[in-house]
Motif scaffolding. Sequence first.
Motif, PDB file in Angstrom:
ATOM      1  N   LYS A  43       0.824  -1.217   0.000  1.00 18.94           N
ATOM      2  CA  LYS A  43       0.000   0.000   0.000  1.00 18.94           C
ATOM      3  C   LYS A  43       0.860   1.270   0.000  1.00 18.94           C
ATOM      4  CE  LYS A  43      -3.765   1.560   2.913  1.00 18.94           C
ATOM      5  NZ  LYS A  43      -4.520   1.122   4.102  1.00 18.94           N
ATOM      6  N   SER A  44       1.969   1.241   0.733  1.00 21.33           N
ATOM      7  CA  SER A  44       2.817   2.430   0.845  1.00 21.33           C
ATOM      8  C   SER A  44       3.399   2.813  -0.521  1.00 21.33           C
ATOM      9  CB  SER A  44       3.934   2.183   1.853  1.00 21.33           C
ATOM     10  OG  SER A  44       4.691   1.062   1.454  1.00 21.33           O
ATOM     11  N   TYR A  45       3.542   1.855  -1.409  1.00 17.28           N
ATOM     12  CA  TYR A  45       4.080   2.166  -2.746  1.00 17.28           C
ATOM     13  C   TYR A  45       2.966   2.652  -3.671  1.00 17.28           C
ATOM     14  CZ  TYR A  45       8.073  -0.588  -1.186  1.00 17.28           C
ATOM     15  OH  TYR A  45       9.134  -1.065  -0.487  1.00 17.28           O
ATOM     16  N   THR A  46       1.874   1.876  -3.750  1.00 16.60           N
ATOM     17  CA  THR A  46       0.820   2.220  -4.719  1.00 16.60           C
ATOM     18  C   THR A  46       0.206   3.589  -4.408  1.00 16.60           C
ATOM     19  OG1 THR A  46      -0.829   1.030  -3.451  1.00 16.60           O
ATOM     20  CG2 THR A  46       0.171  -0.162  -5.235  1.00 16.60           C
ATOM     21  N   SER A  47       0.060   3.915  -3.112  1.00 19.69           N
ATOM     22  CA  SER A  47      -0.600   5.176  -2.774  1.00 19.69           C
ATOM     23  C   SER A  47       0.211   6.376  -3.256  1.00 19.69           C
ATOM     24  CB  SER A  47      -0.841   5.262  -1.268  1.00 19.69           C
ATOM     25  OG  SER A  47       0.392   5.184  -0.608  1.00 19.69           O
ATOM     26  N   LYS A  48       1.526   6.192  -3.443  1.00 21.59           N
ATOM     27  CA  LYS A  48       2.365   7.302  -3.920  1.00 21.59           C
ATOM     28  C   LYS A  48       2.594   7.237  -5.429  1.00 21.59           C
ATOM     29  CE  LYS A  48       5.255   6.434  -0.424  1.00 21.59           C
ATOM     30  NZ  LYS A  48       6.505   6.177   0.167  1.00 21.59           N
ATOM     31  N   GLY A  49       2.037   6.210  -6.070  1.00 18.53           N
ATOM     32  CA  GLY A  49       2.242   6.079  -7.513  1.00 18.53           C
ATOM     33  C   GLY A  49       3.567   5.407  -7.847  1.00 18.53           C
ATOM     34  N   GLU A  50       4.221   4.833  -6.809  1.00 15.80           N
ATOM     35  CA  GLU A  50       5.502   4.148  -7.061  1.00 15.80           C
ATOM     36  C   GLU A  50       5.258   2.686  -7.402  1.00 15.80           C
ATOM     37  OE1 GLU A  50       7.677   4.656  -3.444  1.00 15.80           O
ATOM     38  OE2 GLU A  50       7.770   6.837  -3.700  1.00 15.80           O
ATOM     39  N   LEU A  51       6.274   2.065  -7.983  1.00 13.26           N
ATOM     40  CA  LEU A  51       6.157   0.640  -8.277  1.00 13.26           C
ATOM     41  C   LEU A  51       6.429  -0.171  -7.015  1.00 13.26           C
ATOM     42  CD1 LEU A  51       7.970   0.210 -11.720  1.00 13.26           C
ATOM     43  CD2 LEU A  51       5.534   0.507 -11.260  1.00 13.26           C
ATOM     44  N   VAL A  52       5.722  -1.271  -6.898  1.00 13.97           N
ATOM     45  CA  VAL A  52       5.953  -2.245  -5.831  1.00 13.97           C
ATOM     46  C   VAL A  52       7.282  -2.953  -6.179  1.00 13.97           C
ATOM     47  CG1 VAL A  52       5.002  -4.421  -4.953  1.00 13.97           C
ATOM     48  CG2 VAL A  52       3.482  -2.477  -5.390  1.00 13.97           C
ATOM     49  N   PRO A  53       8.099  -3.334  -5.180  1.00 13.10           N
ATOM     50  CA  PRO A  53       9.391  -3.951  -5.517  1.00 13.10           C
ATOM     51  C   PRO A  53       9.255  -5.157  -6.447  1.00 13.10           C
ATOM     52  CG  PRO A  53       9.259  -3.484  -3.170  1.00 13.10           C
ATOM     53  CD  PRO A  53       7.906  -3.186  -3.740  1.00 13.10           C
ATOM     54  N   ASP A  54      10.237  -5.283  -7.334  1.00 14.45           N
ATOM     55  CA  ASP A  54      10.223  -6.367  -8.331  1.00 14.45           C
ATOM     56  C   ASP A  54       9.993  -7.728  -7.687  1.00 14.45           C
ATOM     57  OD1 ASP A  54      10.646  -4.688 -10.487  1.00 14.45           O
ATOM     58  OD2 ASP A  54      12.825  -4.910 -10.456  1.00 14.45           O
ATOM     59  N   SER A  55      10.709  -8.011  -6.581  1.00 14.07           N
ATOM     60  CA  SER A  55      10.638  -9.361  -5.986  1.00 14.07           C
ATOM     61  C   SER A  55       9.189  -9.709  -5.605  1.00 14.07           C
ATOM     62  CB  SER A  55      11.539  -9.449  -4.762  1.00 14.07           C
ATOM     63  OG  SER A  55      11.136  -8.470  -3.830  1.00 14.07           O
ATOM     64  N   VAL A  56       8.443  -8.711  -5.131  1.00 15.03           N
ATOM     65  CA  VAL A  56       7.060  -8.946  -4.691  1.00 15.03           C
ATOM     66  C   VAL A  56       6.172  -9.289  -5.892  1.00 15.03           C
ATOM     67  CG1 VAL A  56       5.022  -7.896  -3.611  1.00 15.03           C
ATOM     68  CG2 VAL A  56       7.300  -7.388  -2.710  1.00 15.03           C
ATOM     69  N   VAL A  57       6.245  -8.461  -6.943  1.00 13.31           N
ATOM     70  CA  VAL A  57       5.365  -8.719  -8.101  1.00 13.31           C
ATOM     71  C   VAL A  57       5.796  -9.967  -8.875  1.00 13.31           C
ATOM     72  CG1 VAL A  57       4.170  -6.577  -8.660  1.00 13.31           C
ATOM     73  CG2 VAL A  57       6.537  -6.806  -9.282  1.00 13.31           C
ATOM     74  N   ILE A  58       7.079 -10.245  -8.885  1.00 11.11           N
ATOM     75  CA  ILE A  58       7.548 -11.455  -9.585  1.00 11.11           C
ATOM     76  C   ILE A  58       6.963 -12.689  -8.890  1.00 11.11           C
ATOM     77  CG2 ILE A  58       9.608 -12.872 -10.089  1.00 11.11           C
ATOM     78  CD1 ILE A  58      11.076 -10.124 -10.633  1.00 11.11           C
ATOM     79  N   ASP A  59       6.967 -12.685  -7.551  1.00 12.50           N
ATOM     80  CA  ASP A  59       6.363 -13.816  -6.817  1.00 12.50           C
ATOM     81  C   ASP A  59       4.871 -13.929  -7.122  1.00 12.50           C
ATOM     82  OD1 ASP A  59       8.695 -14.603  -5.714  1.00 12.50           O
ATOM     83  OD2 ASP A  59       8.319 -13.777  -3.712  1.00 12.50           O
ATOM     84  N   ILE A  60       4.188 -12.779  -7.183  1.00 13.64           N
ATOM     85  CA  ILE A  60       2.747 -12.771  -7.469  1.00 13.64           C
ATOM     86  C   ILE A  60       2.492 -13.392  -8.849  1.00 13.64           C
ATOM     87  CG2 ILE A  60       0.800 -11.242  -8.074  1.00 13.64           C
ATOM     88  CD1 ILE A  60       1.676  -9.352  -5.837  1.00 13.64           C
ATOM     89  N   ILE A  61       3.266 -12.984  -9.835  1.00 13.75           N
ATOM     90  CA  ILE A  61       3.012 -13.436 -11.211  1.00 13.75           C
ATOM     91  C   ILE A  61       3.396 -14.911 -11.379  1.00 13.75           C
ATOM     92  CG2 ILE A  61       5.086 -12.949 -12.625  1.00 13.75           C
ATOM     93  CD1 ILE A  61       1.636 -11.549 -13.367  1.00 13.75           C
ATOM     94  N   LYS A  62       4.452 -15.323 -10.681  1.00 16.10           N
ATOM     95  CA  LYS A  62       4.875 -16.733 -10.739  1.00 16.10           C
ATOM     96  C   LYS A  62       3.727 -17.624 -10.264  1.00 16.10           C
ATOM     97  CE  LYS A  62       9.614 -17.394  -9.977  1.00 16.10           C
ATOM     98  NZ  LYS A  62      10.752 -17.410  -9.083  1.00 16.10           N
ATOM     99  N   ALA A  63       3.131 -17.256  -9.147  1.00 13.14           N
ATOM    100  CA  ALA A  63       2.034 -18.046  -8.575  1.00 13.14           C
ATOM    101  C   ALA A  63       0.824 -18.032  -9.518  1.00 13.14           C
ATOM    102  CB  ALA A  63       1.650 -17.489  -7.212  1.00 13.14           C
ATOM    103  N   ARG A  64       0.551 -16.859 -10.110  1.00 13.84           N
ATOM    104  CA  ARG A  64      -0.640 -16.743 -10.965  1.00 13.84           C
ATOM    105  C   ARG A  64      -0.484 -17.536 -12.266  1.00 13.84           C
ATOM    106  NH1 ARG A  64      -4.309 -17.495 -13.120  1.00 13.84           N
ATOM    107  NH2 ARG A  64      -6.151 -16.250 -13.668  1.00 13.84           N
ATOM    108  N   LEU A  65       0.707 -17.472 -12.866  1.00 14.45           N
ATOM    109  CA  LEU A  65       0.915 -18.170 -14.147  1.00 14.45           C
ATOM    110  C   LEU A  65       0.967 -19.687 -13.973  1.00 14.45           C
ATOM    111  CD1 LEU A  65       3.495 -15.872 -16.026  1.00 14.45           C
ATOM    112  CD2 LEU A  65       1.044 -16.111 -16.459  1.00 14.45           C
ATOM    113  N   ALA A  66       1.182 -20.131 -12.735  1.00 14.73           N
ATOM    114  CA  ALA A  66       1.231 -21.583 -12.478  1.00 14.73           C
ATOM    115  C   ALA A  66      -0.168 -22.189 -12.437  1.00 14.73           C
ATOM    116  CB  ALA A  66       1.949 -21.846 -11.156  1.00 14.73           C
ATOM    117  N   LYS A  67      -1.202 -21.340 -12.380  1.00 15.77           N
ATOM    118  CA  LYS A  67      -2.578 -21.873 -12.302  1.00 15.77           C
ATOM    119  C   LYS A  67      -2.999 -22.474 -13.646  1.00 15.77           C
ATOM    120  CE  LYS A  67      -4.149 -19.250  -8.410  1.00 15.77           C
ATOM    121  NZ  LYS A  67      -4.952 -18.169  -7.883  1.00 15.77           N
TER     122      LYS A  67
END
Length: 214
Positions: free
Chosen positions: A54-78
């Motif tokens: 939340k602290s990143y998105t509320s300022k318009g900044e990107l969420v750290p790469d490691s966090v989104v990479i984990d999110i996408i890895k889990a999603r693409l495995a479905k």
Amino acid sequence: MARKLNLILLGAPGAGKGTQAELISERYSIPAISTGQIIRDEIASGSALGETVKSYTSKGELVPDSVVIDIIKARLAKDDCANGFILDGFPRTVPQAAALDEMGVEITDVISIEVADEDIMTRMGGRRYCKKCGATYHVKYKPSAAGDKCQNCGEELSIRPDDDPEVVKSRLVVYHEQTEPLKDFYEKKGLLKIVIGQEKLEDTTALTAAALEG
Ligand code: AMP
């Protein structure tokens, strides 16, 4: 049978990626995956991950790469990604694109939807979304059939906190600095197609369909 589509949609915030992703998703019966939506759902759920991002998105900044990479890895495995997928809002940095390569994900198409910054600023003022089901609207370009309520579920429509004009300006700076270099990254792989975003939604849809079929 239509060819398999593992598509990335690039473009500034508000360029119309989400809308095109939904339309292509219906047309090809493949999931549209929005990391922004997954992140908003995490924030709404009050999870620890949600609190962190939340602290990143509320300022318009990107969420750290490691966090989104984990999110996408889990999603693409479905299972539903087996016959193709559309990525809306991922990758947004070169390291994220490199991570897709490292995961062995084969991308078939990359479409960049291009809209001038001034037009983005005007458009963002009219964006609305449904907190409950995630549907997106625009008061002028894509109004809800139910007025200020969601036409899918009847929920009152909201303005995303990061659609505030000052936050949008920051998001555009982030886009030009961190995401636009991806056009070069995918151009070099021979995958990039450019679609000039049009004022009318159906015109952008037609150009996007032509880019996929051509
Ligand atoms: P969007 O709905 O795609 O505009 O995303 C909303 C916000 O979520 C962005 O402004 C970022 O803070 C975050 N976000 C979404 N996708 C990514 C990504 N691939 N990398 C980093 N942050 C992201």
